[in-house]
Design an enzyme around this catalytic site. Structure first.
Site, PDB file in Angstrom:
ATOM      1  N   GLU A  27       1.325  -1.645   0.209  1.00 31.65           N
ATOM      2  CA  GLU A  27      -0.256   0.062  -0.126  1.00 31.65           C
ATOM      3  C   GLU A  27       0.942   1.452   0.108  1.00 31.65           C
ATOM      4  O   GLU A  27       1.585   1.261   0.627  1.00 31.65           O
ATOM      5  CB  GLU A  27      -0.553  -0.038   1.301  1.00 31.65           C
ATOM      6  N   ASN A  72      -6.633   1.185   2.492  1.00 38.07           N
ATOM      7  CA  ASN A  72      -7.536   2.772   3.008  1.00 38.07           C
ATOM      8  C   ASN A  72      -7.186   3.740   2.426  1.00 38.07           C
ATOM      9  O   ASN A  72      -7.879   3.880   1.838  1.00 38.07           O
ATOM     10  CB  ASN A  72      -7.293   3.105   4.594  1.00 38.07           C
ATOM     11  N   GLU A 173     -12.405  -2.002   1.944  1.00 37.68           N
ATOM     12  CA  GLU A 173     -12.910  -1.806   3.469  1.00 37.68           C
ATOM     13  C   GLU A 173     -14.289  -1.449   3.709  1.00 37.68           C
ATOM     14  O   GLU A 173     -14.632  -0.259   4.626  1.00 37.68           O
ATOM     15  CB  GLU A 173     -12.193  -1.766   4.866  1.00 37.68           C
ATOM     16  N   GLU A 292      -5.802  -9.052   3.089  1.00 31.28           N
ATOM     17  CA  GLU A 292      -5.464  -8.915   4.480  1.00 31.28           C
ATOM     18  C   GLU A 292      -5.871  -9.367   5.278  1.00 31.28           C
ATOM     19  O   GLU A 292      -6.774 -10.032   6.050  1.00 31.28           O
ATOM     20  CB  GLU A 292      -6.065  -7.943   4.230  1.00 31.28           C
TER      21      GLU A 292
HETATM   22  O1  AHR Z   1      -2.388  -2.869   6.003  1.00 27.16           O
HETATM   23  C1  AHR Z   1      -3.102  -2.004   7.395  1.00 27.16           C
HETATM   24  C2  AHR Z   1      -4.581  -1.688   6.772  1.00 27.16           C
HETATM   25  O2  AHR Z   1      -5.294  -2.044   7.406  1.00 27.16           O
HETATM   26  C3  AHR Z   1      -5.499  -1.385   4.782  1.00 27.16           C
HETATM   27  O3  AHR Z   1      -4.801  -0.228   4.815  1.00 27.16           O
HETATM   28  C4  AHR Z   1      -6.454  -1.535   5.299  1.00 27.16           C
HETATM   29  O4  AHR Z   1      -7.156  -1.812   4.355  1.00 27.16           O
HETATM   30  C5  AHR Z   1      -7.313  -1.928   6.588  1.00 27.16           C
HETATM   31  O5  AHR Z   1      -7.750  -2.088   7.827  1.00 27.16           O
END
Ligand code: AHR
Length: 506
Positions: A27, A72, A173, A292
Site C-alpha cells: 500500500e 485505506n 473495507e 488482508e
Molecule cells: O493493512 C493496513 C490497513 O488495514 C489497510 O489499509 C486497511 O485496508 C486495513 O484496515
C-alpha cells in the site's frame, strides 16, 4: 505421553491450491513503497530506483500476486495522479494515514517492479471518493490493447503492451467508518455491481473481488456480506475477508488459538456466499479472497507518536511491527487454516510485504532482513502447491479464554504433482515436544526428504538488522519412516515442514 496422529490419503482431496493463496500487499503507506521497494540512491537501487536487495527477498518468498495501491489509501486515490511525467504528478494529502503522497511511484513503475519481482498486480479501484466511471477507465488504461483514449495514453506514457491485470478489488473495507466514502451495504453493493459490470464490459477476462466485512468482529458482519452479495453476486467472483490478530496481554495459548476464529470466519462467509447463491439459483459459486491477514498491534503506540511529530510527512515509519517468534507460529497456523479451506480460499494476501506490518524490513540507506513471519510464508509458498489433502488429525487439546478443545497440534498436507507430500504442522504446546505420526496408507513407502523446524526458546525473540537469524529455520532431527508411517518430533512451540518423497526418489 502426548502424541498426535495425522491420517492422509490421496483420495481425501480438499482441492487444488491456488498459488494466489500466497499473495501479499503493498500500500502507499509508511515506508512500504518509499524506503521499501523504492529508494533511489540506495547502493542496490537499479536505474528506476528499485532496491534489488528487496526484490531478491520478495523473490525468495515466491509471491505470485501483490495487491496494490491500498488499503485505506485507495479510497481517496485518483489513479490518474499516478501516470505521466513524474515531475508533473501532484502531491496529495492522504487522509487515510495523515501523510503526503508524492506519486513518484505510480502505475507504470509498480507494474515494472512487479515484473522484476516475479509477481502479478492485483489492483484495487477507488469506490470511496470515486466510482464506476474511474474504475472502468483504469481497466481500459491497463488492459485495452490500443485505439481508445485511455489505452493510447498508456502507450504514449511508454507501455505499448497492456499491463494485463487480471485481478481487481472493488474498493477497500467500505463498511468501516475510517474509510473515505464509507457506505451502507446496500449503497456499496449497488456501487460495486455497477463498477463490476462496466469493468467487465471493458475487459471480460478480469476477475473481481467485492468487499466483505473489514473484520470478523465488525458490528455488521454477516448482514453486510448478505446484502452486498445480493446486489452484485452475478458480476463478481470473490468476496474479501480481512483479519488481524494481536497479543497485547501476553496470552500465548489464547493468541495461538486465533486460527480457530479464522477458520470460523471463513466457514461463515462461505455459508453466506452459498446462501445468496442459493436464493438466486446461481450456477456459479463465489470464492474467497482473504486479501488482508496478519498480526498487527506492536506498532500502535509508536504510530501515534510518529504522526504527532510529523503529520502530513512523507514515507513516515508507520505500522512497523517488529514480529516475534509467537507471531511466526500464528502465521503458520493461519497458513494451515487456508490450506484446509483451499476449496474456497483462492486468494490470500499477507498484509503487507515490506516495512508496513511486513515479513521484509529495510533501513533507509541500509540493509534488508527477514522478520520471523517471513519463514512460514516462504515455506508454505514454496512447498504448499498442489492438492490440499483433508488430514484426519487426532491431537491432545487445551482450553483457553476464548476457545475450548484447541488442538495442540494442527496441520495441513499438500500433495505435489510428482506424488511428493508436504506436511505443515504447528505444535502449540508451551512445554512438551509432541511426536506426530503421519499415517500415509495409500502412498506406499515414503521417506523424509527434509524436516524443517522453526523454534525459539523465547516466544518474544525477534530478528533485527544486526541479528537477522535469531529466529530462523533449522533441520529437524530424529524423524523415522517405517512402512506407510512417518513419525517426526515436533518441538514444543514449533512450526514444522515435513517433506516426504517416494522411497528411492531424491
Ligand atoms: O493493512 C493496513 C490497513 O488495514 C489497510 O489499509 C486497511 O485496508 C486495513 O484496515
Amino acid at each position: 505421553m502426548k502424541k498426535a496422529v495425522m491420517i492422509l490419503d490421496k483420495d481425501f482431496a480438499i482441492g487444488t491450491v491456488d498459488p494466489r493463496m500466497y499473495g501479499s500487499f503493498i500500500e502507499h503507506l509508511g515506508r512500504a513503497v518509499y524506503g521499501g521497494i523504492y529508494e533511489p540512491g540506495h547502493p542496490t537501487a537499479d536505474k528506476n530506483g528499485f532496491r534489488q536487495d528487496v526484490i531478491e527477498k520478495v523473490r525468495q518468498l515466491g509471491i505470485p500476486v501483490v495487491r496494490y495501491p491500498g488499503g485505506n489509501f485507495v479510497s481517496g486515490f485518483n489513479w490518474e495522479d499516478s501516470i505521466g511525467p513524474k515531475e508533473q504528478r501532484p502531491k496529495r494529502l492522504d487522509l487515510a494515514w495523515g501523510t503526503t503522497e508524492t506519486n513518484e511511484v505510480g502505475l507504470h513503475e509498480f507494474a515494472e517492479w512487479a515484473k522484476k519481482a516475479g509477481t502479478e498486480v492485483m489492483y484495487a479501484v477507488n469506490l470511496g471518493t470515486r466510482g464506476a466511471d474511474a474504475a472502468r477507465n483504469v481497466v481500459e488504461y491497463c488492459n485495452h490493447p490500443g485505439g481508445s483514449a485511455w489505452s493510447d495514453l498508456r502507450i504514449r506514457n511508454g507501455a505499448k503492451k497492456p499491463f494485463g491485470i487480471k485481478l481487481w478489488c472493488l474498493g477497500n473495507e467500505m463498511d468501516g467508518p475510517w474509510q473515505m466514502g464509507q457506505k451502507t451495504a446496500y449503497e456499496y453493493g449497488r456501487a460495486a455491481n455497477e463498477a463490476a459490470k462496466m469493468m467487465k464490459w471493458v475487459d471480460p477476462s478480469i476477475e473481481l473481488v467485492a468487499c466483505g466485512s473489514s473484520a470478523h468482529d465488525s458490528p455488521t458482519f454477516g448482514s453486510w456480506e448478505y446484502e452486498v452479495l445480493d446486489q452484485c453476486y452475478s458480476n463478481v467472483d470473490y468476496v474479501s475477508l480481512h483479519r488481524y490478530y494481536g497479543n497485547p496481554t501476553g496470552d500465548t495459548p489464547g493468541f495461538l488459538a486465533r486460527s480457530m476464529d479464522l477458520d470460523a470466519f471463513i466457514k461463515e462467509v462461505v455459508a453466506i456466499c452459498d446462501a445468496v447463491g442459493g436464493k438466486k439459483h446461481a450456477k456459479k459459486k463465489l470464492n474467497l479472497s482473504f486479501d488482508e491477514w496478519n498480526v498487527w498491534y506492536h506498532s500502535n503506540q509508536q504510530d501515534q507518536e510518529v504522526l504527532k511529530a510529523d503529520k502530513w510527512g512523507r514515507a513516515l515509519p508507520l505500522l512497523e511491527d517488529v514480529y516475534n517468534f509467537e507471531d511466526a507460529l500464528l502465521a503458520g497456523a493461519i497458513l494451515i487454516t487456508f490450506l484446509k479451506n483451499a476449496d474456497r480460499v483462492k486468494v490470500a494476501c499477507l498484509a503487507q510485504l515490506v516495512n508496513v506490518i511486513a515479513p521484509i524490513m529495510t533501513r533507509n540507506g541500509g540493509g534488508v532482513w527477514a522478520q520471523t513471519i517471513f519463514w512460514p510464508m516462504m515455506h508454505a509458498s514454496r512447498y504448499g502447491r498442489g492438492t490440499s489433502l483433508r488430514p484426519i488429525i487426532s491431537s491432545p487439546v487445551y482450553d483457553c479464554g476464548d476457545y475450548e478443545n484447541v488442538p495442540l497440534v494442527d496441520g495441513a498436507a499438500v500433495m505435489g504433482d510428482d506424488g511428493s507430500v508436504t506436511v505443515f504442522a504447528v505444535n502449540r504446546d508451551l512445554k512438551d515436544a509432541i511426536p506426530l505420526e503421519c499415517d500415509l496408507r495409500a502412498f506406499g513407502n515414503m521417506k523424509i526428504a527434509e524436516h524443517i523446524v522453526l523454534h525459539h526458546d523465547d516466544v518474544k525473540a525477534v530478528n533485527t538488522e544486526e541479528h537477522p537469524d535469531e529466529v530462523a529455520p533449522r533441520k529437524g532431527r530424529g524423524g523415522k519412516a517405517d512402512g506407510g508411517k512417518v513419525t517426526v518430533r515436533l518441538p514444543a512451540l514449533s512450526w514444522n515442514v515435513i517433506r516426504l518423497t517416494k522411497e528411492g526418489k531424491a
